[in-house]
Scaffold this active site. Structure first.
Site, PDB file in Angstrom:
ATOM      1  CE  LYS A  77      -3.352   2.913   0.707  1.00 32.55           C
ATOM      2  NZ  LYS A  77      -4.472   2.881   1.680  1.00 32.55           N
ATOM      3  CG  MET A  78       2.800   2.328   3.694  1.00 30.33           C
ATOM      4  SD  MET A  78       1.911   3.985   3.765  1.00 30.33           S
ATOM      5  CE  MET A  78       0.377   3.615   3.567  1.00 30.33           C
TER       6      MET A  78
END
Length: 273
Positions: free
Chosen positions: A166-167
């Site tokens: 996600k990051m």
């Protein structure tokens, strides 16, 4: 019957999930803000008097707080969790932050799950893509599916793997928003907005750039503070990987400084029209 659960944080995500699933009979919720506790009670959820009440006996807990409060919530509320409860950390924070939160949850006798939410909760609601990692990921996937989530996938037994996806993805998604805003501010200052957008349209036809620019700026104006906090975690992720987050750090600044700039919405919508 749906599995009982508790929501920690009743902002956009929590209220959207609760409203979509009809969890009134089985769910409780807690938020530090009194107005949000009132909103949860208005939807028929229990737990508005204390976090202990909300967490009491809950086998499944969804942590949906702001990025800067994710670790504090895990540390503060872990002692209140039922033995073996699943703490699904759905916040957008760095893998290292999630590993620290996992230590607190495990020390309290509960199970920690790293959950990455890969799309806005609107309009997806319970169909929003979720990636899960951690030793209890499979158990959490089953529990989340039982509550109504329809797009759940496990990606490994290591806490931090889901959040890393996600990051790192956010570096592109939020970075494009920040670059778009920077381009539009400069184009408007130079009086060449129409020409710049037309030149981009000529090279890429997937979506008119006026519409894309308006959308990206609206996201930043509306959610810039939350997105800036998330991008700080993306920067931390890159630093943990040995990559200097030069552009990502700039995205943090741009997201934060455009947050709440409602005057930009009129200009961008005018161009989009």
């Amino acid at each position: 019957m749906q599995q009982a659960l508790a929501l920690i944080g009743f902002g956009e995500a929590g209220s959207t999930f609760a409203g979509a699933a009809g969890w009134q009979a089985t769910a409780a919720a807690w938020d530090l803000r009194a107005d949000r506790r009132g909103a949860a009670a208005g939807q028929g959820l229990r737990g508005s008097h204390s976090v202990a009440e909300a967490l009491a006996g809950a086998p499944l807990v969804l942590s949906l707080v702001t990025a800067d409060q994710a670790l504090a919530a895990a540390r503060d509320y872990a002692p209140l969790l039922a033995p073996g409860a699943l703490w699904c950390d759905m916040n957008s924070v760095a893998p290292g932050t999630k590993r620290a939160a996992a230590e607190a949850v495990r020390a309290a006798g509960a199970r920690y799950v790293d959950v990455a939410v890969l799309a806005p909760v609107h309009p997806a609601r319970l169909a929003v893509p979720l990636l899960l990692s951690g030793e209890a990921a499979d158990a959490a996937a089953e529990a989340l599916s039982a509550t109504g989530f329809t797009h759940v996938r496990t990606v490994g037994a290591e806490v931090g793997r889901a959040s890393a996806i996600k990051m790192i993805r956010s570096v592109m998604v939020k970075g494009l928003e920040a670059l778009t805003a920077e381009m539009m501010l400069a184009a408007e200052a130079a009086g060449v907005t129409d020409e710049v957008l037309a030149s981009l349209d000529a090279s890429e036809k997937a979506q008119p750039w006026a519409a894309r620019a308006a959308y990206n700026i609206e996201r930043m104006v509306t959610h810039g503070l939350r997105r800036a906090a998330e991008m700080e975690e993306s920067a931390r992720t890159l630093a943990e990987l040995g990559v200097e987050p030069v552009m990502t750090s700039g995205t943090v600044r741009r997201q934060r400084e455009l947050a709440g700039r409602r005057d930009l919405l009129t200009a961008s919508k005018g161009e989009a029209a």
